[in-house]
Design a protein around this motif. Sequence first.
Motif, PDB file in Angstrom:
ATOM      1  N   ILE A 182       0.826  -1.199   0.000  1.00 49.04           N
ATOM      2  CA  ILE A 182       0.000   0.000   0.000  1.00 49.04           C
ATOM      3  C   ILE A 182       0.864   1.253   0.000  1.00 49.04           C
ATOM      4  CG2 ILE A 182      -0.192   0.061   2.515  1.00 49.04           C
ATOM      5  CD1 ILE A 182      -2.928   0.950  -0.059  1.00 49.04           C
ATOM      6  N   ILE A 183       2.059   1.178   0.567  1.00 47.19           N
ATOM      7  CA  ILE A 183       2.981   2.312   0.536  1.00 47.19           C
ATOM      8  C   ILE A 183       3.409   2.593  -0.896  1.00 47.19           C
ATOM      9  CG2 ILE A 183       5.299   3.059   1.198  1.00 47.19           C
ATOM     10  CD1 ILE A 183       3.349   3.429   3.419  1.00 47.19           C
ATOM     11  N   ARG A 184       3.736   1.540  -1.630  1.00 47.01           N
ATOM     12  CA  ARG A 184       4.126   1.725  -3.035  1.00 47.01           C
ATOM     13  C   ARG A 184       2.967   2.309  -3.832  1.00 47.01           C
ATOM     14  NH1 ARG A 184       8.951  -0.877  -3.474  1.00 47.01           N
ATOM     15  NH2 ARG A 184       9.323  -2.645  -2.061  1.00 47.01           N
ATOM     16  N   ALA A 185       1.748   1.831  -3.584  1.00 44.54           N
ATOM     17  CA  ALA A 185       0.597   2.368  -4.307  1.00 44.54           C
ATOM     18  C   ALA A 185       0.363   3.837  -3.959  1.00 44.54           C
ATOM     19  CB  ALA A 185      -0.643   1.542  -3.987  1.00 44.54           C
ATOM     20  N   MET A 186       0.528   4.205  -2.691  1.00 46.62           N
ATOM     21  CA  MET A 186       0.340   5.601  -2.288  1.00 46.62           C
ATOM     22  C   MET A 186       1.441   6.487  -2.857  1.00 46.62           C
ATOM     23  SD  MET A 186      -0.862   4.888   1.666  1.00 46.62           S
ATOM     24  CE  MET A 186      -1.338   6.548   2.059  1.00 46.62           C
ATOM     25  N   GLU A 187       2.667   5.991  -2.893  1.00 53.39           N
ATOM     26  CA  GLU A 187       3.752   6.766  -3.502  1.00 53.39           C
ATOM     27  C   GLU A 187       3.513   6.975  -4.989  1.00 53.39           C
ATOM     28  OE1 GLU A 187       7.487   5.520  -0.562  1.00 53.39           O
ATOM     29  OE2 GLU A 187       7.169   4.481  -2.472  1.00 53.39           O
ATOM     30  N   GLU A 188       2.997   5.950  -5.681  1.00 51.56           N
ATOM     31  CA  GLU A 188       2.670   6.107  -7.098  1.00 51.56           C
ATOM     32  C   GLU A 188       1.575   7.139  -7.286  1.00 51.56           C
ATOM     33  OE1 GLU A 188       1.626   2.232  -8.355  1.00 51.56           O
ATOM     34  OE2 GLU A 188       3.666   1.405  -8.169  1.00 51.56           O
ATOM     35  N   SER A 189       0.567   7.132  -6.409  1.00 52.28           N
ATOM     36  CA  SER A 189      -0.502   8.115  -6.502  1.00 52.28           C
ATOM     37  C   SER A 189       0.024   9.519  -6.243  1.00 52.28           C
ATOM     38  CB  SER A 189      -1.602   7.762  -5.509  1.00 52.28           C
ATOM     39  OG  SER A 189      -2.621   8.727  -5.508  1.00 52.28           O
ATOM     40  N   GLN A 190       0.885   9.681  -5.245  1.00 46.67           N
ATOM     41  CA  GLN A 190       1.452  11.009  -4.955  1.00 46.67           C
ATOM     42  C   GLN A 190       2.335  11.490  -6.098  1.00 46.67           C
ATOM     43  OE1 GLN A 190       4.598  11.321  -1.999  1.00 46.67           O
ATOM     44  NE2 GLN A 190       3.472  12.980  -0.962  1.00 46.67           N
TER      45      GLN A 190
END
Length: 980
Positions: A182-190
């Motif tokens: 989920i951290i990787r997904a949130m970083e991609e979104s940011q």
Amino acid sequence: MLGGAPGLSGRWERLEPRPRAGRMLRQVLHAGLRTSFHALGRFVAGHTVFFASAPVLLSILLGASFSRYRVEGDVESLLAPKHSLAKIEGNLVESLFPVNRSKHALYSDLQTPGRYGRVIITARRGSVLDPVHLDTILQLHRRIYQMQVTAPATTVGSTSFNYSFSYLCLPDDKNVCIVDDIIRAMEESQSARTSNQSVPILQYPITQLADGRQAYIGHQLGGVQGWGPGGAVRVHGTGAKGEGVRSARAVQLTYYLQSRSGLMDRVAGRWEKAFCSELRLFGALHPKLGLYPSTSSSLRTDFQFSSVLARRPLLASLGVCGVLVILCCSMRDCVRSKPWLGMLALLSVTLSGLTAAGILNLTGATYNSTYLGIPFVMLGHGLFGSFEMLSSWRRTREDQHVKERVASVFEDVMLRFSGSTMIHLMTLGLAASPLTNMEAVRLFCRTAALAITISYVYMLSFFSSCLVFTGYLETRYRHGCFCRRVPKPDRLDSKPAWYRCLMYTRYQDEMQSTNPPHGVGHTHVPNPNLTHVETRTVNSSGVSGHMANAIQTQSPPNTHSTTITTDPHPQDSHLLLGCVRHCYGDWITNTYVKPFVVLLYLVYISFGLMGFLQVTQGSDPSALVAMDTATVLYTHTQQRYFSSYSPVIGFYIYESAPYWNDSVQRDLLEYAKGFQRISWLEAYLNYLSDRNQSTSQPRENFTRTLRHCFLREPQFAHFADDIIFAERGQGEEPDVAASRIFLVAKTTENKREEMSVLLDTLRRLSLTSRVRFLIFNPSFVYLDRYATAVSSPLRHSLLAVLFLLGLSSLVVVEPLVSLWLGLTLLSVQFGVLGFMTLWGVEMDCVSVLCLISALGHSADCSGPLLCGFTSGRGESRTRWVRLALERHGIPSLQTLVCYSAALVPVCSVRSNLTRTLFRCLILTAGCSALHTLAFLPTLLTFLPPSKSRDHRPGREGQRQEVECVEMNDSTRVVDQITTV
């Protein structure tokens, strides 16, 4: 429990003509045991200084060993079944796929191996995926990454080092720290939002990352609402990605640490503490987010924190119990009142607890919070013995020497007290045996058995010596509280009214001249050589107590008497005795009251059955920790937002299987049907289908494509951790020796019950499957056979008690005593189990500990009453029920009152463990009180044993007269029995 009627000694009773062999054996053993305790009482009374000082000195010496006090650190070994199939499966899984390296994939919300830090972040308003909250969460992630802890220097002169998470983290094959997807997904979104690109859609529960890899985020994103009807997240098929996420209320982040050595483990422990401190500071700076941390040591710390919270309430319990004990031992007569003896009884229990704790410290034993129940087990048993001894003391003849009175008390009480102690030791001892599969139960019962044994020894030595000392004060007419000699009535008349009330007593000469013994007729003979002469009539059946009459003549100095009379002055006796004798005894045996008591018992059984049918197991360790702690807050938040899916279940195929075979593929896909899954096999078969290749290929082609094509694709490279290849011959493709897939089940609110059912179902399937597989999750060590592991000690203890009662009925006690006592124990146990379920208590290790101790507690309360009633002959049932209530119901009532009052401060402790402890123990006291004071006195008035079986025709007139003569010598009053 083993005592007969406390009136006459066994050698005074006349045996019936032609007695049966079994009854004769019981009478012989009974008389021998009573004689032995009589001799022991005389010995203790003759060496009071030694028996009073030795326990105190021993307790002080052993109490100094608290420098070796150690707390148990492994909670899993305490609360999980010691021997279970899940642990065996875990060892096999560890040999194939190390659990410590795969714990990021094998997620468990209950138990995770190794060190880690975990936090649930909730948005008080809006969604955690909102840009402002998302940026704050990533800021927290970076602060945790940059956080450093200092390791102390290991040697003198060496320097300390600072460790960050990048050094302590659990690395993957590329030596990169493993972080949640989920951290990787949130970083991609940011990153997409920063570069003004379209934000990728986040799928739930399986999403696709930028590198093409599919990741399961069902345990990392909680409170999810999708774009489907009603906000529900629709999943089009198991294993599919599902719909996009519109909002989420919570996100869970986990940081896994490695602990390769002792130094790294200590540093990881420091990092966990710094992790919690950092989250507290960050939460104070960002009040719009709620932070709920949990670490690998949170459960252990919060479980042991109950002992810290209970320190002051335990002292308050001791104080409350001390006040009530003083009141229970006091009476109107200031000489015969013994308030200090009650405090000394409490001191005896305290000293025995201190001695038991010292022995545990010296033997290297560790402590845990379940030991909080041991003081109450000791308190109930110790107070029962002390009140029984005090009641028996008040029934002895005051004109006897103190040593003779103590010997009579031992002869009357110690047989029953020893029997109840044996029941305690039998139940606790068997539960402490290797047959017990729950370590917390085994350790508790072992320690409680040690404490009960020491308490029994101290009751025989320390408390009995104190009884001798207070007996000498009574003989010398000294005040029971101030130890000052009380003046005679002629000197007391000139004193103020308050002083006369404070110094009220009756002298022996006044008692002999004004009030003969209650219920006994006296004929005084004017003989100058005799002090007291009385003629009584005795029934030849050998009735004991004040129902038996005997004539005593002059005796040599070495002859002793064990006659125990009733209170000659009911108006001066204890308040409870007067209430029972004049009010309660007549009321409970009233003909019009009996139907209501029977109806009450039927209601009791009905509610007990209602609760018994609703018993649930409590395998969640967080239900045994202190309230308002990190573990409880984290668990409640986790159940609120992340209870939609089960823990990740590892599906391990531990033998080589023909994966290329079409039927095997269908079987494996069928097994995983209905689950959310991360499966290399399913992905590989889809991969072959997308390339227009057949999924049913020869072994070499199937394996070659798997190794050289599929696993080299970036989006499938992570599946290499899920497959183990075994080399064959040179030039041949290796076999797939073992593999694993991950399954996640959709769950409801009853998550743990569903997991237990799922575990049993998949295990049964593995027995019939062609493919040899097993399933594992670290939380299974708590769930696997938990109900059996918890309930088996209780069943073993109950069967052991019934066996002991049946065996003792053959040689020691009356068979009907064993029968009634066994039925009473079953009834009390059934009621406690049913009512505690209706009160919201689950069947966990703490409630089972209370149920085991309830066996001994109910035997303490009801055993003497049953013995007193059953041993009586002649008269009516009602008469013997009243007499048994007077002699043994009052000590039981005093014990229950003090015991229940001591439990009241415990309910104020903010702990789930002490709450369970209080509810179970107070129910034990209540059910025991109902049986001892209501159910048994009523049922015994119309159920066996019969009291008229010895009154056969022609025997009513067979009476024997004996003459009783008491003579004073230089040291004591002595008696001799002579048949006239």
